[in-house]
Scaffold this active site. Structure first.
Site, mmCIF file in Angstrom:
data_model
loop_
_atom_site.group_PDB
_atom_site.id
_atom_site.type_symbol
_atom_site.label_atom_id
_atom_site.label_comp_id
_atom_site.label_asym_id
_atom_site.label_seq_id
_atom_site.Cartn_x
_atom_site.Cartn_y
_atom_site.Cartn_z
ATOM 1 N N CYS A 2 0.840 -1.187 0.000
ATOM 2 C CA CYS A 2 0.000 0.000 0.000
ATOM 3 C C CYS A 2 0.880 1.244 0.000
ATOM 4 C CB CYS A 2 -0.958 0.089 1.174
ATOM 5 S SG CYS A 2 -2.171 -1.219 1.190
ATOM 6 N N ARG A 27 4.487 -0.577 -4.270
ATOM 7 C CA ARG A 27 4.056 -1.012 -2.942
ATOM 8 C C ARG A 27 2.709 -1.737 -2.968
ATOM 9 N NH1 ARG A 27 6.865 1.811 1.105
ATOM 10 N NH2 ARG A 27 5.260 1.231 2.565
ATOM 11 N N TRP A 74 -2.640 -2.883 -1.834
ATOM 12 C CA TRP A 74 -2.297 -4.315 -1.878
ATOM 13 C C TRP A 74 -3.234 -4.946 -0.864
ATOM 14 C CZ3 TRP A 74 -0.567 -8.177 1.404
ATOM 15 C CH2 TRP A 74 0.039 -9.295 0.808
ATOM 16 N N ASN A 100 -2.305 2.317 5.442
ATOM 17 C CA ASN A 100 -1.387 1.215 5.147
ATOM 18 C C ASN A 100 -1.173 0.472 6.458
ATOM 19 O OD1 ASN A 100 0.719 -0.434 4.335
ATOM 20 N ND2 ASN A 100 2.261 1.172 4.496
ATOM 21 N N GLY A 101 -1.428 -0.831 6.456
ATOM 22 C CA GLY A 101 -1.254 -1.599 7.688
ATOM 23 C C GLY A 101 -2.431 -2.520 7.920
ATOM 24 N N GLU A 486 18.162 -18.134 -4.255
ATOM 25 C CA GLU A 486 17.788 -16.809 -4.741
ATOM 26 C C GLU A 486 17.464 -16.856 -6.240
ATOM 27 O OE1 GLU A 486 16.806 -14.134 -3.641
ATOM 28 O OE2 GLU A 486 17.193 -12.641 -5.175
ATOM 29 N N LYS A 490 13.884 -15.671 -7.732
ATOM 30 C CA LYS A 490 13.739 -14.645 -8.784
ATOM 31 C C LYS A 490 12.829 -15.162 -9.880
ATOM 32 C CE LYS A 490 14.577 -11.750 -7.439
ATOM 33 N NZ LYS A 490 15.007 -11.533 -6.122
ATOM 34 N N GLU A 493 9.099 -15.565 -8.766
ATOM 35 C CA GLU A 493 8.465 -14.268 -8.512
ATOM 36 C C GLU A 493 7.969 -13.608 -9.789
ATOM 37 O OE1 GLU A 493 10.392 -11.672 -4.954
ATOM 38 O OE2 GLU A 493 11.793 -12.251 -6.503
ATOM 39 N N HIS A 509 18.182 -36.785 -2.967
ATOM 40 C CA HIS A 509 17.203 -37.133 -1.936
ATOM 41 C C HIS A 509 15.804 -36.622 -2.263
ATOM 42 C CE1 HIS A 509 20.476 -38.635 0.487
ATOM 43 N NE2 HIS A 509 21.133 -37.521 0.212
ATOM 44 N N LYS A 608 6.433 -4.868 -2.823
ATOM 45 C CA LYS A 608 7.856 -4.735 -2.518
ATOM 46 C C LYS A 608 8.112 -4.597 -1.027
ATOM 47 C CE LYS A 608 12.091 -3.089 -4.087
ATOM 48 N NZ LYS A 608 12.559 -4.472 -4.251
#
Ligand code: G6P
Length: 613
Positions: A2, A27, A74, A100-101, A486, A490, A493, A509, A608
């Site tokens: 947000c 955001r 968001w 926001n929150g 990572e 990437k 995402e 395994h 983000k």
């Protein structure tokens, strides 16, 4: 998570607010809205989708106004639709609020308000805040400021809120408890935003609101007060050093590509003034005074989320080797609720690009309660984590806008490498010449990155040939195992291809069962002490017809024979290699996402800056 922007001044606010929202769109981007006051009227528009959808609606409706607020969402409570988009209005539509929150006690507050006859329109937690303020304002004859204070004292949860009302049309109020807010101070005008990006076109003078503070802007005056005690607080003005170019895409099609390319400079910026090449050492000013405690600690915890957690995993390997201190790497969301062995003999390192991730912030607060020394590694100057930790190191990678973290990650690993180097030298676990080997390699990192960035044709070919696969596997050993994690993150995402990272030997395994001619496997295979071992892992994949994509630091007969695709990058010190090899992995994910038509900078469902639990 947000984005919030507010404007108080004499200019036409709508273009300022819309430009601000575009800057904050990373955001949250599932819906957006705006409310502006014009001659004692309060008008608002809200729209599902990106900010540009809202902008079209604004142009159609010819919305104008002076004081205003805007929001990009968001979703947490309630699906993304026009009604649930912010701003939220009270019943009489005389007050508008953006948030926001998360309001944790929203259902209790809602019950009370429902009994008073308040009719709710949305499914959000936010609406209760504006309805509560309005109900207090109407019932008790308090001012807007007093009503906001009285209402927020009943609210439990995390918030950054901004509010305007046509009953006090010259006033804008912002309050922070848990979600970041920055106030920009211009000439006869003020800005409020989730971060400085929407502000820097107009002023570089800002105040970062701290927990429990509210900003009241009225009659051209800004007053900062405590929400709970109604005390005036005098705060320092800080200068933002970001440039507008840094937060614009320039000639790049995507922020992510721009940020990948910036790394040849950003890693150098991270090291600037900190590397002592001839002494084989580093110097991190922000932790200097705390070095005795850092050196003598019995254990370290590294806590972070997402990509920053992967940087932390690399940090573990480096710190354990150089400093000889056990390092536990914990997801912040686990750390904050788990019984960890943390006390005054512990250093808790929090890694965060934004410095605002709610779980990481909560983790360091818990660590502080337990008496640990907290050390922040953050990118955003003045962010909550950087201010809440006892000491820290900024990564200086510049603003990162693409949701998938790239340059912030390599900067974090660079800081961790310098920290490990410093400790290794102080603890005599690294000799001067070993230190010099590392610092010399670090010093060349910018050039090596440039080399990797200059030629990515082979990666483009891999992306083209594998764009229709459903799964990808990434394998690495030692320091390159977290790099494999990572690389996989990437890819999932931004391209929505399912991907997993594994320590190469663990493939036997489980993941080996998945390998067939449709499974590309990326191997990170430098010629270090793990080389022979990883070679046999490559053979195991090859013999099961998997597609082998090998990233290494030089050609060899074996690799030339085994790799379907061989990507050769410069050879560097094994401890620096993870930084360098991250770049082809970022590029591979980027090319795949573009070929698959994905929204690279704003992948679905992600945000983000995750300022909620
Ligand atoms: C989100 C972002 C990731 C980031 C993570 C942690 O999930 O999409 O890119 O790694 O948050 O964020 P931080 O700002 O704390 O590094």
């Amino acid at each position: 998570m947000c984005g919030i922007v507010g404007y108080w001044g004499k200019k036409e606010s709508v273009p300022i607010l819309i430009k601000g929202l575009k800057r904050l769109e990373y955001r949250g981007y599932d819906s957006a809205g705006i409310a502006v006051i014009k001659r004692n009227n309060l008008n608002y528009l809200k729209k599902t989708g990106k900010v540009r959808e809202l902008e079209k609606e604004i142009n159609r409706e010819k919305l104008t106004g002076q004081i205003g607020i805007a929001h990009t969402r968001w979703a947490t409570h309630g699906i993304p639709n026009d009604i649930n988009a912010h701003p939220h209005m009270d019943v009489s539509e005389s007050m508008a609020l953006i948030h926001n929150g998360i309001i944790e006690n929203y259902s209790t507050l809602r019950e009370v308000l429902l009994k008073e006859g308040v009719k709710f329109k949305s499914d959000t937690d936010t609406e209760v805040v504006v309805q509560l303020i309005s109900s207090i304002y109407k019932k008790n004859g308090l001012s807007l400021e007093e009503s906001v204070r009285a209402a927020l004292q009943q609210v439990i949860g995390a918030y950054g809120v901004v509010l305007v009302s046509k009953d006090e049309p010259d006033t804008l109020i912002a309050a922070r408890f848990g979600s970041p807010l920055v106030v920009g101070i211009g000439e006869g005008e003020y800005f409020v935003a989730s971060d400085a990006a929407p502000i820097i076109d107009y002023t570089r003078n800002v105040m970062y609101l701290d927990e429990g503070e509210m900003a009241i802007i009225t009659n051209g005056e800004l007053t900062i007060k405590n929400i709970f005690e109604n005390k005036i607080i005098s705060k320092e003005i800080s200068k933002v050093d970001w440039s507008v170019e840094q937060i614009e895409k320039g000639n790049y099609p995507h922020y992510m590509l721009k940020e990948i390319n910036e790394q040849e400079r950003t890693v150098v910026d991270t090291m600037r003034g900190r590397l002592r090449v001839e002494d084989g050492d580093a110097h991190l000013g922000g932790i200097r005074d705390f070095m005795p405690r850092i050196e003598s600690a019995r254990r370290y915890y590294i806590t972070a989320c997402g990509t920053s957690w992967h940087a932390g995993m690399i940090g573990k390997y480096l710190l354990e080797e150089y400093a000889g201190i056990p390092v536990h790497v914990e997801y912040a969301s686990e750390f904050r609720y788990r019984e960890t062995i943390v006390g005054p003999d512990t250093v808790v390192i929090a890694i965060s690009q934004s410095g605002e991730t709610a779980d990481t912030l909560a983790a360091i607060r818990k660590a502080k309660e337990k008496g640990a020394l907290t050390l922040g590694i953050c990118n955003v100057v003045g962010s909550s984590i950087s201010r809440d930790t006892d000491c820290g190191v900024y990564t200086h990678a510049g603003p990162e806008i693409g949701v998938a973290s790239t340059k912030a990650f390599t900067a974090q690993v660079t800081v961790l490498s310098m920290l490990a180097l410093m400790l290794g030298r102080r603890k005599d676990r690294l000799s001067k010449s070993q230190g010099q080997e590392i610092t010399r390699s670090m010093n060349k990192l910018g050039d090596y990155i440039k080399e990797v960035l200059t030629d990515d044709k082979q990666l483009q070919k891999v992306a083209k040939d594998t764009q229709n696969v459903n799964h990808y596997l990434y394998l690495g050993r030692g320091l390159n195992f977290p790099v494999a994690l990572e690389g996989a993150l990437k890819l999932k995402e931004i391209s929505y291809i399912h991907a997993e990272g594994y320590p190469a030997a663990e493939m036997k395994h489980g993941p080996i069962a998945l390998i067939d001619e449709n499974m590309p496997v990326v191997f990170i295979a430098p010629h270090d002490k793990t080389y022979e071992k990883i070679l046999s892992n490559i053979e195991q994949v090859k013999s099961r017809k998997g597609i082998t994509i090998v990233i290494t630091d030089k050609h060899s007969k074996d690799l030339d024979a085994l790799a379907d695709y061989l990507i050769v990058i410069p050879s560097t010190h094994a401890h620096i290699f993870p930084i360098l090899v991250s770049i082809p992995l970022q590029l591979l994910a980027y090319h795949l996402a573009v070929l698959r038509g994905c929204n690279v900078d704003q992948p679905r469902n992600l945000a983000k800056s995750v300022t909620v639990e």
